[in-house]
Structure formats: structure tokens, C-alpha cells
Design a protein around this motif. Structure first.
Motif, PDB file in Angstrom:
ATOM      1  N   MET A 117       0.824  -1.210   0.000  1.00 21.64           N
ATOM      2  CA  MET A 117       0.000   0.000   0.000  1.00 21.64           C
ATOM      3  C   MET A 117       0.860   1.263   0.000  1.00 21.64           C
ATOM      4  O   MET A 117       0.555   2.233  -0.700  1.00 21.64           O
ATOM      5  N   LEU A 118       1.942   1.242   0.770  1.00 24.69           N
ATOM      6  CA  LEU A 118       2.758   2.442   0.908  1.00 24.69           C
ATOM      7  C   LEU A 118       3.680   2.678  -0.284  1.00 24.69           C
ATOM      8  O   LEU A 118       3.900   3.818  -0.690  1.00 24.69           O
ATOM      9  N   PHE A 119       4.243   1.588  -0.845  1.00 18.08           N
ATOM     10  CA  PHE A 119       5.309   1.756  -1.834  1.00 18.08           C
ATOM     11  C   PHE A 119       5.084   1.036  -3.161  1.00 18.08           C
ATOM     12  O   PHE A 119       5.907   1.161  -4.061  1.00 18.08           O
ATOM     13  N   GLY A 120       3.978   0.298  -3.299  1.00 21.84           N
ATOM     14  CA  GLY A 120       3.894  -0.603  -4.436  1.00 21.84           C
ATOM     15  C   GLY A 120       2.987  -0.221  -5.567  1.00 21.84           C
ATOM     16  O   GLY A 120       2.744  -1.033  -6.469  1.00 21.84           O
ATOM     17  N   ARG A 121       2.469   1.014  -5.595  1.00 19.41           N
ATOM     18  CA  ARG A 121       1.506   1.368  -6.632  1.00 19.41           C
ATOM     19  C   ARG A 121       2.097   1.211  -8.039  1.00 19.41           C
ATOM     20  O   ARG A 121       1.452   0.673  -8.944  1.00 19.41           O
ATOM     21  N   ASP A 122       3.319   1.667  -8.233  1.00 15.73           N
ATOM     22  CA  ASP A 122       3.934   1.606  -9.555  1.00 15.73           C
ATOM     23  C   ASP A 122       4.477   0.226  -9.888  1.00 15.73           C
ATOM     24  O   ASP A 122       4.889  -0.021 -11.023  1.00 15.73           O
ATOM     25  N   LYS A 123       4.466  -0.683  -8.935  1.00 15.05           N
ATOM     26  CA  LYS A 123       5.029  -2.012  -9.147  1.00 15.05           C
ATOM     27  C   LYS A 123       3.978  -3.088  -9.349  1.00 15.05           C
ATOM     28  O   LYS A 123       4.212  -4.073 -10.058  1.00 15.05           O
TER      29      LYS A 123
END
Length: 472
Positions: A117-123
Motif C-alpha cells: 500500500m505504501l510503496f507498491g503502486r507503480d510495481k
């Protein structure tokens, strides 16, 4: 001894101190996780960039609050083994598994999907990222489910048996988990968490509207928060009333302390104000409304309401504390309702975002959810005394055989560390809230005003809400 108290009193104060710090963070993160899920759903549905900016803005704050909640929760578990070993031994076969289920079903969901949720939107792509946000929100609700099941069982124990070792063991897990007060406590606490978050979000939105009333992100924040206040505040009052009736059925002595009744009376009044005197078992300087207490509690004009004198003195909760904490909680609840109705009037008449006095009131009400939650937990936990498991195990019999200096040393250490660590974390959260969402624009499409130097609430509230924006 520096403090001069007995070990049992120090242990009780230590647990009260740590739980007061802890409950602040889950009551915020439960509602904020759901708010983040709503923001991302709106972003995916509408494609409006303001929802994406707000999601990115609040997820940073959520991460800090969530981390502090986890740390403060670990300390509470530690105390079960150090200060309350008798309770852990006697109730461990029931309390231990329930808290274990909280870790397995809730913490694993939160920890497993928080990084995505914190860091994975682009992944991982928008769909899976939204799923991760939903899982974090579900995890916070599962956590509330299990922890409140534990607490509710201690308030209204059910489904247990006593083994040869004197331990309370599960005889019916369904009855243990869904004990008589659990549904009411769960609904009341979850609604409290949503209101707590709504008034924090509303305060932040109002703060930025006082700087620039055309700030689109602030308008959206404030509007969403006020919808929650308008809809959920009356629901919370109804849920609280039902919870009170359940408490009357299972813990009538707690209701007597909350209402300030020492004498058993038919047609009992509603005590609005008074000064309880537990030593002399009376309430002084009382202001009351005749018969209304019976009408609310028994739905009968002349219904009988038991007073504290119906129980032995050693079995009575301290009305001198519970009476006031209950009134603080109720007063804050009605203040929330008033803000919700005020905002509803502004929405109908079209001045929701152009009402500086409403915005000032919303800023002032920002901490109100935390105040209500703390007052509610004081009412719940102090009102259960002198029992740690109501009717089964007294608090004085549940403590570890420790000397006062040992408990005193850890208590002083907790106070120093908590104020240093959590004070710094809270200050950082406030700094984040003071900044506008990145890329913010005014509602007229122009560039919004840049950050304003921190000058305290008085300076912010003195700003002209209609001040023109400046070009970046």
C-alpha cells in the motif's frame, strides 16, 4: 519509593497509562485505513487527481500512526507477564488464543499488505494496489474485533469452565467470542474510530481552508469529514444508548456509578450535574431532571434503577471517576453532532467552504474523538472495578507478587520514554498535517498558496479566510 504507592496501585496506573497512549493510535488508524480505501476507490472510479493526492497525503500520516500503535501495543502485552501474572495464569487459556487470533488474522494482513500500500503502486498496478489497501483496512477492523472480544469477555464472561488448576478454560468458543456485551462494544468502538478520524481529517481540511478557501484538496477533505460527522454522530448516540442498556442488564453497578445513583429508586431522575461522594455514599449539589433516568434506562416513567448501596462497599466501582468520564464522553458526542448538523446546514445553503467560524470550530474539535475515546475507556475499565474479570477475579488478586520499587522503576521509565518517543511522533504527524497536499490547486484552477510558516493555532485562526492566493 519515590511515589509512595503500593505495588498493586502502581501496576494499575502503569497499565492505565500505557493503554491510554495505545488506544489513541488504533482509534485513529482504524478509521484512517478505511478512509484511504475510500479515497483510492474514488480515484479509480473518477480519475480525479485530487483523490490520488489526498491518498498520498494521508498514507504518510497513517504509516507513522500505525507504527506507533504497534509499538505501544507490544508494551501492553509485556505487562501481562510482569505485573499481572496471576491474571495471565487464570485467564490465559481464553485470553491467550483470542490475542493470538488477532495476530494471525489482523496483524498478518496489516503487515503483509502495508508495504504494498505504501510503496507498491507503480510495481503491482492499480487493481492489486487497491486490494492491498482494502486488506490493510480489513486488518485494522479484524484487530478491533479480537481485542474487543477479549475485553468484552472480561466485562461479561461467558462460555467458560473452571478446571482443577483454577483456570478459566473455554467450554464454548462461540459463547466466549460473542459474549453478551461484545456486539455492542464492537459497534460502539468502530463508530468511535470513524468519528475520531473524521474530526481529525475535518480539522486538517478546515485548517487549510482558513488559509485558502479555494484549496480544492482541503474542500474535499472537509466535505468528506463532515458527511461522516453528520451521518455517524447520531448513529453513535443510538449505539451508545443500546450499549448502556446492555450494561444495565449485565453490570448494573457500573450504570449506577455512571448515573450518580447511590439510592435505589423508582422514577429515578437523570442527574445532569453533581459531586459524587463515595465515602459517604451520596451525591452533593445535584442538578437533575425527575423521572428521566428511569425513562431512559428502563423505558418506564416509574421504572426502578438500582443505586450503588445495593452492593457491598467493596464491590462498588468508584463513581467519583466514572460519573465524570461518562459525562465528558456524552458531551463530546453531542458536540460532534452539533458540528455535523452545522455543516449539513452549510451544505444545503452552499456556504460549507466559506464559513470561517465553522472551520474554526472544526479545528478546535480536531482532538475531540481522542478525548471521547479516552473518556469512554475510563468509563468502561474503571466502571468494571474492583474486578479484572467481572464477578470472577478481583484486580487485587490478579497482580504479580512484586515489590513496589520494581513496578515504580518500570513505571517511571515508561513515562519518560513514552513522552519522548510518542511526543516526537505526534509532533511529526502535526508537521505533516500542517503541509498542504502536494500539487494542490485552488478550486478556480489557479495555483494554491504555498506553505505558511508555523505560527500556532491562534495565528492560523486569525488569518482572513478570503485572502487571495499568490502565484508560485
Amino acid at each position: 519509593m519515590l511515589l509512595g504507592y503500593e505495588a498493586i496501585d502502581l501496576a494499575r496506573f502503569q497499565f492505565a497509562f500505557t493503554v491510554a497512549f495505545h488506544i489513541i493510535f488504533p482509534s485513529f488508524s482504524i478509521g484512517l485505513a478505511s478512509y484511504l480505501a475510500v479515497l483510492e476507490a474514488l480515484d479509480l472510479k473518477t480519475g480525479n487527481p485530487v483523490y490520488r493526492r489526498l491518498f498520498d497525503y494521508w498514507k504518510k500520516i497513517f504509516a507513522v500512526a500505525f507504527g506507533m500503535g504497534v509499538v505501544s501495543g507490544l508494551v501492553m502485552s509485556y505487562q501481562f507477564g510482569t505485573n499481572w501474572s496471576v491474571f495471565s495464569d487464570r485467564a490465559g487459556p481464553i485470553v491467550g488464543p483470542l490475542m493470538g487470533y488477532e495476530v494471525l488474522s489482523a496483524f498478518f494482513l496489516e503487515a503483509g499488505f502495508l508495504g504494498v500500500m505504501l510503496f507498491g503502486r507503480d510495481k503491482v498496478g492499480p487493481g492489486l494496489h487497491f486490494f492491498a489497501t482494502l486488506m490493510v483496512a480489513a486488518g485494522t477492523l479484524f484487530s478491533a474485533f479480537w481485542i474487543l472480544s477479549v475485553n468484552s469477555w472480561m466485562q461479561t464472561p461467558a462460555g467458560y469452565a473452571l478446571n482443577e488448576a483454577g483456570q478459566y478454560v473455554p467450554a464454548d468458543w462461540w459463547a466466549v467470542v460473542f459474549n453478551p456485551s461484545f456486539p455492542y462494544r464492537l459497534v460502539h468502538m468502530v463508530l468511535a474510530a470513524y468519528l475520531t478520524t473524521a474530526f481529525v481529517v475535518g480539522a486538517v481540511g478546515a485548517w487549510h481552508l482558513l488559509r485558502d478557501r479555494r484549496d480544492r484538496a482541503a474542500q474535499v477533505m472537509f466535505s468528506m469529514a463532515m458527511w461522516m460527522a453528520l451521518i455517524v454522530s447520531p448513529l453513535q448516540i443510538v449505539a451508545g444508548d443500546q450499549h448502556g442498556l446492555n450494561t444495565l442488564a449485565h453490570q448494573p453497578e457500573k450504570i449506577a456509578a455512571m448515573e450518580g445513583h447511590y439510592e435505589t429508586r423508582s422514577g429515578a431522575p437523570l442527574v445532569l450535574f453533581g459531586i459524587p461522594d463515595d465515602e459517604n455514599a451520596r451525591i452533593d449539589h445535584v442538578i437533575e431532571i425527575p423521572h428521566l433516568g428511569s425513562l431512559i434506562l428502563t423505558h418506564s416513567w416509574d421504572g426502578e434503577v438500582k443505586g450503588l448501596k445495593a452492593w457491598p462497599a467493596e464491590d462498588r466501582p468508584p463513581a467519583e471517576i466514572v460519573f465524570w468520564s461518562f459525562r465528558v464522553m456524552v458531551a463530546v458526542g453531542f458536540a460532534m453532532l452539533a458540528i455535523g448538523l452545522w455543516s449539513g446546514l452549510g451544505r444545503l445553503r452552499g456556504w460549507l467552504h466559506e464559513a470561517p467560524w465553522l472551520h474554526r470550530a472544526a479545528v478546535a474539535m480536531g482532538p475531540s474523538g481522542f478525548v471521547a475515546v479516552l473518556a469512554g475507556w475510563i468509563t468502561t475499565e474503571v466502571g468494571r472495578q474492583p474486578w479484572v474479570i467481572h464477578g470472577l477475579l478481583r484486580t487485587a488478586d490478579a497482580a504479580s507478587p512484586l515489590d513496589a520499587p520494581a513496578v515504580e522503576a518500570s513505571l517511571i521509565a515508561f513515562i519518560v520514554v513514552y513522552f519522548a518517543v510518542f511526543g516526537a511522533g505526534t509532533f511529526y504527524i502535526l508537521r505533516l498535517m500542517n503541509k498542504r497536499p502536494e500539487g494542490g490547486e485552488s478550486a478556480d484552477g489557479g495555483a494554491g498558496e504555498g506553505p505558511i510558516r508555523t505560527g500556532g493555532v491562534a495565528q492560523a485562526l486569525s488569518l482572513d479566510a478570503g485572502r487571495a492566493t499568490t502565484a508560485k
